[in-house]
Design a protein around this motif. Structure first.
Motif, short mmCIF file in Angstrom:
data_model
loop_
_atom_site.label_atom_id
_atom_site.label_comp_id
_atom_site.label_asym_id
_atom_site.label_seq_id
_atom_site.Cartn_x
_atom_site.Cartn_y
_atom_site.Cartn_z
N ARG B 131 0.84 -1.21 0.00
CA ARG B 131 0.00 0.00 0.00
C ARG B 131 0.87 1.25 0.00
O ARG B 131 0.62 2.21 -0.74
CB ARG B 131 -0.87 -0.07 1.27
CG ARG B 131 -2.10 0.77 1.29
CD ARG B 131 -2.94 0.39 2.51
NE ARG B 131 -3.80 1.48 2.94
CZ ARG B 131 -4.43 1.52 4.11
NH1 ARG B 131 -4.30 0.51 4.96
NH2 ARG B 131 -5.19 2.55 4.41
N SER B 132 1.92 1.24 0.81
CA SER B 132 2.83 2.39 0.85
C SER B 132 3.58 2.55 -0.46
O SER B 132 3.77 3.66 -0.95
CB SER B 132 3.85 2.23 1.99
OG SER B 132 3.22 2.35 3.25
N ALA B 134 2.67 1.71 -3.46
CA ALA B 134 1.76 2.29 -4.46
C ALA B 134 1.51 3.77 -4.17
O ALA B 134 1.50 4.60 -5.07
CB ALA B 134 0.44 1.52 -4.49
N GLY B 135 1.35 4.09 -2.90
CA GLY B 135 1.01 5.46 -2.52
C GLY B 135 2.18 6.42 -2.58
O GLY B 135 2.01 7.62 -2.75
N LEU B 136 3.40 5.90 -2.43
CA LEU B 136 4.56 6.77 -2.33
C LEU B 136 5.43 6.74 -3.59
O LEU B 136 6.58 7.18 -3.57
CB LEU B 136 5.37 6.42 -1.08
CG LEU B 136 4.62 6.68 0.25
CD1 LEU B 136 5.38 6.10 1.43
CD2 LEU B 136 4.38 8.18 0.45
N GLY B 137 4.88 6.21 -4.68
CA GLY B 137 5.53 6.39 -5.97
C GLY B 137 6.56 5.36 -6.38
O GLY B 137 7.36 5.61 -7.30
N SER B 249 8.34 2.39 4.64
CA SER B 249 7.51 3.51 4.20
C SER B 249 8.23 4.84 4.39
O SER B 249 8.15 5.73 3.54
CB SER B 249 6.18 3.51 4.97
OG SER B 249 5.49 2.30 4.77
N ILE B 250 8.94 4.99 5.50
CA ILE B 250 9.68 6.24 5.72
C ILE B 250 10.80 6.37 4.68
O ILE B 250 11.04 7.46 4.14
CB ILE B 250 10.23 6.30 7.17
CG1 ILE B 250 9.07 6.49 8.15
CG2 ILE B 250 11.26 7.44 7.32
CD1 ILE B 250 9.48 6.50 9.63
N TYR B 253 9.17 7.33 1.48
CA TYR B 253 8.74 8.73 1.58
C TYR B 253 9.92 9.67 1.40
O TYR B 253 9.87 10.62 0.60
CB TYR B 253 8.07 8.97 2.94
CG TYR B 253 7.85 10.44 3.22
CD1 TYR B 253 6.81 11.13 2.62
CD2 TYR B 253 8.72 11.14 4.06
CE1 TYR B 253 6.62 12.48 2.85
CE2 TYR B 253 8.53 12.49 4.30
CZ TYR B 253 7.49 13.16 3.69
OH TYR B 253 7.32 14.51 3.91
N GLU B 254 10.98 9.41 2.13
CA GLU B 254 12.14 10.32 2.10
C GLU B 254 12.81 10.32 0.71
O GLU B 254 13.36 11.33 0.27
CB GLU B 254 13.13 9.88 3.18
CG GLU B 254 14.30 10.81 3.42
CD GLU B 254 13.91 12.17 4.00
OE1 GLU B 254 13.49 13.03 3.21
OE2 GLU B 254 14.06 12.36 5.22
N ARG B 256 11.16 9.72 -2.17
CA ARG B 256 10.06 9.73 -3.14
C ARG B 256 10.43 10.51 -4.40
O ARG B 256 11.26 11.43 -4.36
CB ARG B 256 8.80 10.31 -2.51
CG ARG B 256 8.88 11.79 -2.12
CD ARG B 256 7.75 12.15 -1.16
NE ARG B 256 7.75 13.55 -0.78
CZ ARG B 256 8.53 14.08 0.17
NH1 ARG B 256 9.42 13.31 0.81
NH2 ARG B 256 8.45 15.35 0.47
N LEU B 260 6.06 13.71 -6.28
CA LEU B 260 5.44 13.82 -4.95
C LEU B 260 6.09 14.89 -4.09
O LEU B 260 5.77 15.05 -2.93
CB LEU B 260 5.49 12.47 -4.23
CG LEU B 260 4.57 11.38 -4.77
CD1 LEU B 260 4.78 10.07 -4.03
CD2 LEU B 260 3.11 11.82 -4.65
#
Lengths: 264, 264
Positions: B131-132, B134-137, B249-250, B253-254, B256, B260
């Protein structure tokens, strides 16, 4: 058998709240509990604990610490256990009693980060969040009504000991309001429609509480109305949202205190 | 009843791999499946689905789409269900077949992010990670041997539809090696002793794969040896580590992609 009956009773939230006790189950969790400044009341063990040297060592540590130790059959153990395949050890301990008032003295002088749980319901998510809060420098976690009991067996297990060292408080929205005002702590809410958190991290208030909401419904209207700002983790349109534990952790990470920003 | 027997058989990883099929269970997951470009083979439903208007609507959509629909009793449904309290709907569908070679054509021209799972074993963690991703690119997720089957019922459920839209590949370390070399993608590994990721984000390679390891043991020696660098999420000493889905996920995110990073 009174300890076994007690452990069984503590499977219910009402019993945990009335007695101020909780149950930690499994080798790893009980090890963490022994290493933490909480007060154990007693342990229940079965033969299963002797299956590994680590289990044997744990039994000896419990005995050496002078903690009351009850031996039961695997069948009896199962009646108080929360897991399908119990490791044969559980410990009853006192919940650290902490009201918002007492939290005041525990806040750092600056760079305060609080996490507020506004109706987060999955115990695994909440346990993961507590672990992240402890690891990412939050001073405390405040659970509002509608949030799963932080001392349920599943939360305790998935927090992997984090909540034994982290300050956690359960209180009302009104009490939180008064506390934040008195402590001059700014409240931000997590919301998919909020501003991207990355752009705000460098200008975040020195004293900040971040609230995350329910897995499906998000923040309650009460919290949304009280928040000085809404922040989001930017994401592609491929998923409706990130998991709430992931979102909370990314927000805590992005807004982490200066002590975690210096190069290691 | 052949569809029910098939769904039951697909509870086993070997059956899923041999047949290239998987089972999506529950209203939300089946809704996501219907909205995704995957090929359904058939659905099994019970009376429980009629308990809510959303369930009734879903049954009608399945029928209207011309997908074979088998009605069974709640008792029969339970034999193929993965959940304790089934919502009365499951769908069998084809796994999107994707080898690393085919992934090549799906990579973006620049700002490539891949996530590599090196022995991640908890289905809930892997679902959350998908899920992460897909959501975070992330452009794709690559599962190495030792990782839980991405198409198990629990992973599918906790991914909440993410893997129906995200490219996922299962392959060997050697195949990954060859692919990364051919595509000039740099491999970083997640490790508590690595460099803090925040300091590296602005200078990360344009084409980057990040590997995360097992919940307890971390990265395998094979991956550690192949990684061009090790990165960590900075954390306090209060917990031994963050949850692997949180750490992955972090990092995503960092690191990305630029798409985004722009303000919303």
């Amino acid at each position: 058998m009174r300890l076994l009956t007690l452990a069984r009773d503590l499977q219910r939230r009402k019993a945990r709240e009335r007695q101020g006790l909780f149950v930690a189950e499994g080798i790893r969790t009980v090890e963490e509990l022994l290493a933490a400044p909480l007060r154990p009341r007693g342990a229940v063990v079965s033969d299963a604990l002797d299956a590994t040297p680590r289990g044997v060592a744990l039994r000896e540590r419990i005995a050496a610490a002078g903690i009351p130790l009850l031996e039961v059959t695997a069948r009896d153990f199962a009646t108080a256990a929360d897991t399908d395949a119990p490791q044969g050890v559980l410990m009853v301990a006192e919940q650290p009693v902490l009201a918002l008032d007492a939290l005041r003295e525990r806040l750092p002088a600056s760079d305060v980060r609080l996490l507020v749980l506004d109706g987060v319901q999955d115990p695994g998510n909440v346990g993961t969040i507590l672990r992240s809060a402890a690891g990412l420098g939050a001073a405390a976690v405040v659970a509002l009504p509608g949030t799963v009991d932080l001392w349920s067996a599943k939360v305790v297990r998935s927090a992997m000991g984090a909540q034994f060292r982290l300050s956690t408080v359960g209180d009302t929205v009104e009490a939180l309001d008064a506390f934040l005002a008195a402590e001059r702590i700014v409240l931000w809410g997590a919301d998919g429609a909020g501003a991207p958190v990355g752009a705000l991290a460098s200008t975040a208030p020195d004293r900040l509480a971040v609230a995350v909401g329910n897995e499906g419904a998000g923040l309650s209207a009460a919290l949304r109305g009280r928040a000085a700002g809404l922040v989001a983790v930017p994401s592609t349109g491929l998923v409706e949202s990130l998991n709430v534990a992931v979102a909370a952790s990314i927000l805590l990470y992005e807004l982490r205190p200066a002590s975690l920003r210096r190069p290691a």
